[in-house]
Design an enzyme around this catalytic site. Structure first.
Site, mmCIF file in Angstrom:
data_model
loop_
_atom_site.group_PDB
_atom_site.id
_atom_site.type_symbol
_atom_site.label_atom_id
_atom_site.label_comp_id
_atom_site.label_asym_id
_atom_site.label_seq_id
_atom_site.Cartn_x
_atom_site.Cartn_y
_atom_site.Cartn_z
ATOM 1 N N ALA A 75 0.809 -1.215 0.000
ATOM 2 C CA ALA A 75 0.000 0.000 0.000
ATOM 3 C C ALA A 75 0.845 1.269 0.000
ATOM 4 C CB ALA A 75 -0.952 -0.007 1.182
ATOM 5 N N THR A 76 2.077 1.184 0.486
ATOM 6 C CA THR A 76 2.927 2.377 0.426
ATOM 7 C C THR A 76 3.114 2.758 -1.040
ATOM 8 O OG1 THR A 76 4.030 1.840 2.490
ATOM 9 C CG2 THR A 76 5.212 3.306 0.986
ATOM 10 N N ASN A 155 -5.333 3.227 11.031
ATOM 11 C CA ASN A 155 -4.486 2.109 11.462
ATOM 12 C C ASN A 155 -4.142 2.145 12.949
ATOM 13 O OD1 ASN A 155 -3.101 4.346 9.987
ATOM 14 N ND2 ASN A 155 -1.315 3.491 11.005
ATOM 15 N N GLN A 185 -6.734 -0.755 6.151
ATOM 16 C CA GLN A 185 -7.162 -1.341 7.431
ATOM 17 C C GLN A 185 -8.640 -1.729 7.417
ATOM 18 O OE1 GLN A 185 -5.231 -2.085 10.055
ATOM 19 N NE2 GLN A 185 -3.326 -1.064 9.458
ATOM 20 N N SER A 205 -3.735 -3.565 0.928
ATOM 21 C CA SER A 205 -2.486 -4.288 1.126
ATOM 22 C C SER A 205 -2.791 -5.695 1.627
ATOM 23 C CB SER A 205 -1.639 -3.541 2.156
ATOM 24 O OG SER A 205 -0.423 -4.192 2.369
ATOM 25 N N HIS A 207 -0.839 -7.824 3.549
ATOM 26 C CA HIS A 207 -0.365 -8.371 4.836
ATOM 27 C C HIS A 207 -1.194 -7.949 6.044
ATOM 28 C CE1 HIS A 207 2.016 -4.929 6.686
ATOM 29 N NE2 HIS A 207 1.956 -4.495 5.440
ATOM 30 N N THR A 245 8.227 -7.626 -13.125
ATOM 31 C CA THR A 245 7.723 -8.997 -13.138
ATOM 32 C C THR A 245 6.812 -9.235 -11.946
ATOM 33 O OG1 THR A 245 9.708 -9.728 -14.259
ATOM 34 C CG2 THR A 245 8.433 -11.431 -13.114
ATOM 35 N N CYS A 331 3.850 1.025 12.170
ATOM 36 C CA CYS A 331 4.176 1.226 10.761
ATOM 37 C C CYS A 331 5.207 2.329 10.617
ATOM 38 C CB CYS A 331 2.941 1.615 9.967
ATOM 39 S SG CYS A 331 1.482 0.721 10.440
HETATM 40 N N1 PMP Z 1 -1.907 2.611 4.882
HETATM 41 C C1 PMP Z 1 -2.285 2.149 6.095
HETATM 42 C C2 PMP Z 1 -3.537 2.676 6.725
HETATM 43 C C3 PMP Z 1 -1.511 1.181 6.737
HETATM 44 O O1 PMP Z 1 -1.872 0.738 7.940
HETATM 45 C C4 PMP Z 1 -0.335 0.711 6.106
HETATM 46 C C5 PMP Z 1 0.534 -0.326 6.775
HETATM 47 N N2 PMP Z 1 1.080 0.086 7.979
HETATM 48 C C6 PMP Z 1 0.015 1.231 4.850
HETATM 49 C C7 PMP Z 1 -0.806 2.175 4.267
HETATM 50 C C8 PMP Z 1 1.244 0.768 4.133
HETATM 51 O O2 PMP Z 1 1.062 -0.530 3.667
HETATM 52 P P1 PMP Z 1 2.279 -1.474 3.233
HETATM 53 O O3 PMP Z 1 2.846 -2.003 4.519
HETATM 54 O O4 PMP Z 1 1.628 -2.531 2.399
HETATM 55 O O5 PMP Z 1 3.240 -0.646 2.470
#
Ligand code: PMP
Length: 385
Positions: A75-76, A155, A185, A205, A207, A245, A331
């Site tokens: 998600a970043t 989050n 989230q 995301s 994970h 890839t 995070c």
């Molecule tokens: N947005 C939110 C609200 C998150 O909680 C997180 C993860 N901490 C992220 C973005 C970033 O996601 P990723 O770890 O997949 O880069």
């Protein structure tokens, strides 16, 4: 007797990969190792078919269409692609971006980077409940507003924003503005329907939903088509939006995680709400001076964020080695700064005394009971010191 295993109450930071997800991923590390972009042989076709299924599964979990999903590393990256990609594509409409004060660093820092390159940035404050109000958002909007980004579930506090109302306001006041939503989230915790939310582009995301780390997705509307400028150039994968890839095993895992979450979410939420309430009641009946941060009504079932009077959170967390939880946001704990989310909602003193607990699919009743005893003992010890 061996010491009991540590208790994981940090499911907002990340989740354990579900064994069922891992099982589906494994063949794509071994026998099915083809490149999904290889069009000339069955190794490639098998990988491509697996990615296509996962794309359907991710799209279904968002109420979207498979052709609207772009896989990326998490998600970043998806937030960067959304904000920068949309800002670049639509800069001619006006260079003003609006974000909420409680956004994840991957949105806030991206918006600040746009500011550095000539955009105007407005950061909308939140109330003590952690929510952006309609009047505050309205006050931030301008004729030149082109991008607005507000997250669905926070989050740190688990607070759920009323995105349909906020997005409707944005589209009504600024018909040319693009509405982005970080739904990381929210996935697997509350239903997501991109049409009902009224957003144009959204990120998720893997994970955080019992899938593997290192994969996420950007959903962007196709009708009418939203233009997003790529930020990574190369072989033209993902419709040219994100070259590189594809990590087939991770994508298979992400798709499976979405499918499981869709099936099990309601039951899981009912169980987690009971555990979360028991955790709060247990702590409250053991020690006094506990206040919940953020709206308790408008909140996902698995999050508890509390301020504990007279107890510095960092001291408490280092005292309680057996329970994994966090102060502020794990995070961003690489930066070890006080939580900007709580800082936007409550006093600095209250933020300093706050801990976040995130329950999850693998949290048991026995663990919650043990956590209550450990945390209460830690609080008593810190207060007595
Ligand atoms: N947005 C939110 C609200 C998150 O909680 C997180 C993860 N901490 C992220 C973005 C970033 O996601 P990723 O770890 O997949 O880069």
């Amino acid at each position: 007797m061996p010491a009991p295993p540590p208790i994981y109450l940090d499911n907002q930071a990340t989740t354990r990969c579900d064994p069922r997800v891992l099982e589906r991923m494994l063949p794509y590390f071994s026998e099915h190792y083809g490149n999904a972009a290889s069009k000339t042989h069955s190794f490639g076709w098998t990988a491509e078919a697996a990615v296509a299924l996962a794309r359907e599964q991710v799209a279904a979990s968002l109420g979207g269409n498979a052709s609207e999903v772009v896989f990326c590393s998490g998600a970043t990256e998806a937030n960067n692609l959304a904000l920068r990609g949309v800002a670049e594509a639509y800069a001619a409409r006006g260079k003003h971006i609006v974000v909420a004060a409680t956004e994840h660093a991957s949105v806030l820092d991206c918006a600040r980077e746009l500011e550095r390159t000539g955009w105007d940035l407005s950061i909308v404050p939140v109330g003590e409940d952690g929510l952006v109000s309609i009047p505050e958002l309205r006050a931030a909007l301008r004729e030149t507003t082109t991008v607005v980004s507000i997250m669905l579930v926070n989050n740190e506090t688990g607070v759920v924003a009323d995105i349909p109302s906020l997005a409707a306001l944005v589209h009504q006041e600024c018909p040319k503005a693009i509405m982005h939503c970080d739904a990381v989230q929210a996935l697997g915790k509350i239903p997501i329907d991109v049409a009902a939310l009224g957003v144009d582009v959204l990120t998720v995301s893997s994970h955080k939903v019992y899938g593997p780390k290192g994969v996420g997705a950007l959903w962007r509307r196709r009708r009418p088509r939203l233009v997003v400028h790529p930020q990574v150039f190369g072989g033209g994968h993902e419709g040219g939006l994100r070259s590189g890839t594809l990590p087939v095993p991770l994508i298979v895992g992400f798709g499976t995680a979405c499918e499981i979450a869709g099936r099990e979410r309601s039951e899981e939420n009912a169980r987690l709400a009971l555990l979360r309430d028991r955790l709060l009641d247990g702590l409250r009946s053991s020690v006094g001076g506990i206040v919940v941060n953020g709206s308790i009504e408008s909140r996902i079932a698995s999050n508890l964020n509390i301020a504990i009077e007279g107890v510095t959170a960092d001291v408490l967390v280092s005292e309680i080695g057996d329970v994994a939880m966090s102060t502020g946001s794990a995070c961003s704990s690489a930066s070890a700064k006080p939580s900007h989310v709580l800082g936007a909602m409550v006093s600095a003193e209250r933020a300093r005394t706050s801990i976040r607990m995130g329950l999850g699919r693998f949290t048991t009743e026995e663990e919650v009971e043990r956590a209550i005893v450990c945390i209460a003992a830690g609080i008593a010890k810190v207060r007595g010191a």
